[in-house]
Design an enzyme around this catalytic site. Structure first.
Site: not given
Ligand code: NAD
Length: 487
Positions: A171, A244, A278, A377
């Site tokens: 997804k 992650e 991240c 963050e």
């Molecule tokens: P997000 O949590 O909004 O979304 C990430 C993914 O999860 C998307 O595909 C989204 O559609 C899905 N999603 C959101 N809510 C969901 C739910 N309730 N159920 C299932 N799926 C859901 O994050 P984002 O804005 O896409 O990314 C930014 C964040 O990701 C930042 O906080 C960043 O630090 C983190 N990040 C972490 C890593 C790591 O390896 N630790 C790497 C990259 C980004």
């Protein structure tokens, strides 16, 4: 219009709904994509579930050949995919060319370590017995991916999962589904149903995947809030889970290093992908004795960065992903300034770039640990710089966080480096080379930054369950069976 990819075929959403994907550099629609809901997720999971019955037993060497074939096909179309990544995600093309190569390298890596070992032999307790473990796939894995590294973070999950005999439903983020869907033809290197892609939003397609009873494991990368929600949903069915999540990484600059190198490294660690990494450096602690010089050079070097069209050429920084993400950064800066921080550079939309979600790389000082900017963050191009007395204060502040994804130090002093390494809780600790990954080294976070690891052998085991096999090659009655001989 692009559609889901299920069981080797492109299919529209049952609802026929679609959503637009916006180019963050131009605000133009790049394409429309099918908007997935529970019915579409059902189809994808059913396909993955059926395919897994056979994929599980495909010999490791054949799995490896298919994974290498995927990597070959991807490298053949590297430029086209990198351009698409740039158009939907806004990173400079040069970074996306690297991202595509890293994805291919990740599949090559797991192709090989995936066929290397499958368990261990254990010393038995009695004679004529053999004990061993067999690592087995979980089944269907949901791979939920964010927008900042759409393909790379997909590969860390999918490569390890399929190498272990799982099948997957990916997804991608609603901001960047196109580059993942463009890999469908390359995923034809695998039997039908082994890899499936569902486009859509988190609360719709994402949650339907998490809740689906035939999904055995969830591999999620994203924000802490979404991670928490997913963990609660997964707990209801006690699903296996890896998370992650967000970071708020510190970077320490000691007084014994070449400051020009430290400045260039720190600027890159803060502004790579507009700070939307991240593991971006979100807090800089610099020894007081060199703070003046460091800050001056940091400002000068930041001013020299070229911001503009991420398709290039000669651009260092592109736009942020969205208006909403930029707004978050603006609000956060405003609150930091109200709390007493001082703006040294940036802090606004570049006057010549009104179209697109651009923002100037920003530097602030006079910050402290009561401020939100130092404690949560930002995920944007703000570099807060805080002078510290020495290594003890630097390490104490670096560790004073709810997060624990990464941490970096610039020093030639081994004592400083290893003291910091031992005392800052972080999943990755970088000495003199911030933010680099290594396929063979585990990646993930401590504290709020996550659960489990991706990459490396740990990242393979993240997708394998363990079966203990107890074998007695002599069929004989045991002395400890009924009737008991009381001692
Ligand atoms: P997000 O949590 O909004 O979304 C990430 C993914 O999860 C998307 O595909 C989204 O559609 C899905 N999603 C959101 N809510 C969901 C739910 N309730 N159920 C299932 N799926 C859901 O994050 P984002 O804005 O896409 O990314 C930014 C964040 O990701 C930042 O906080 C960043 O630090 C983190 N990040 C972490 C890593 C790591 O390896 N630790 C790497 C990259 C980004």
């Amino acid at each position: 219009m692009k559609t889901h990819w299920i069981n080797g075929e492109f299919v529209e959403s049952a609802s026929r709904e679609t959503f637009p994907v916006i180019n963050p550099a131009t605000e133009e629609v790049v394409d429309h994509v099918a908007r997935g809901h529970a019915t579409d997720v059902d189809r994808a999971v059913d396909a993955a579930y059926t395919a897994q019955r056979d994929w599980k037993f495909v010999p490791g060497i054949e799995k490896a050949e298919r994974m290498h074939e995927f990597a070959r096909r991807l490298r053949d179309r590297k430029e086209e995919i990198a351009i698409l990544l740039t158009r939907e995600g806004g990173k400079p093309l040069i970074e996306n060319q690297d991202e595509v190569e890293w994805v291919a390298a990740c599949f090559d890596y797991y192709a090989e370590i995936g066929r290397d070992y499958k368990g261990k032999v254990i010393a038995p307790v009695f004679r004529h017995q053999l004990n061993f473990t067999v690592k087995e796939p979980y089944g269907v894995v949901a791979c939920i991916v964010p927008w900042n590294y759409p393909l790379l973070l997909m590969s860390w999950k999918v490569a390890a999962a399929v190498a272990s005999g799982n099948t997957v439903v990916i997804k991608p983020s609603e901001y960047t589904p196109l580059s993942t869907l463009a890999l469908a033809e390359m995923f034809e290197a695998f039997p039908r149903g082994v890899v499936n892609i569902i486009a859509g939003f988190g609360p719709e397609a994402g949650e339907a995947l998490v809740k689906h009873p035939r999904v055995s494991k969830i591999a999620f990368t994203g924000g802490v809030d979404s991670g928490r929600k997913i963990a609660v949903l997964a707990a209801e069915q006690l699903k296996k889970l890896s998370l992650e999540l967000s970071g708020n990484d510190p970077l320490i600059v000691c007084d014994d290093v070449d400051l020009d190198v430290a400045v260039r490294g720190a600027v890159w660690a803060c502004y790579l992908n507009m700070g939307q990494v991240c593991t971006s450096a979100e807090r800089i602690y610099v020894f007081q004795s060199v703070a003046g010089k460091f800050i001056e050079r940091f400002v000068d070097f930041t001013k020299s960065l070229r911001i503009g069209n991420p398709l290039g050429p000669d651009v260092d920084l592109g736009p942020m992903i969205s208006q909403a993400q930029r707004k978050k950064v603006e609000v956060k800066l405003e609150r930091a300034l109200q709390a007493g921080a001082r703006l040294l550079e940036g802090g606004k939309i570049p006057p010549h770039l009104k179209q697109g979600f651009y923002y100037e790389p920003t530097i602030i000082t006079d910050v402290n640990h009561t401020m939100e900017i130092m404690r949560s963050e930002t995920f944007g191009p703000i570099a807060p710089i805080m002078p510290v007395k020495g290594i003890e204060e630097a390490v104490k502040l670096a560790d004073d966080s709810d997060y624990g994804l990464g941490a970096s130090i610039y020093t030639n002093n081994m004592e400083y480096a290893l003291y910091a390494m031992e005392n800052v809780r972080a999943g990755t600790f970088w000495i003199n080379d911030p933010l680099t990954d290594n396929d063979a080294g585990p990646f993930g976070g401590m504290r709020l930054s996550g659960l489990n690891r991706e990459l490396g052998a740990e990242g393979l085991d993240n997708f394998r369950d363990v079966k203990h096999v107890h074998l007695d090659y002599k069929v004989e009655a045991k002395s400890y069976w009924y009737p008991y001989k009381w001692r």
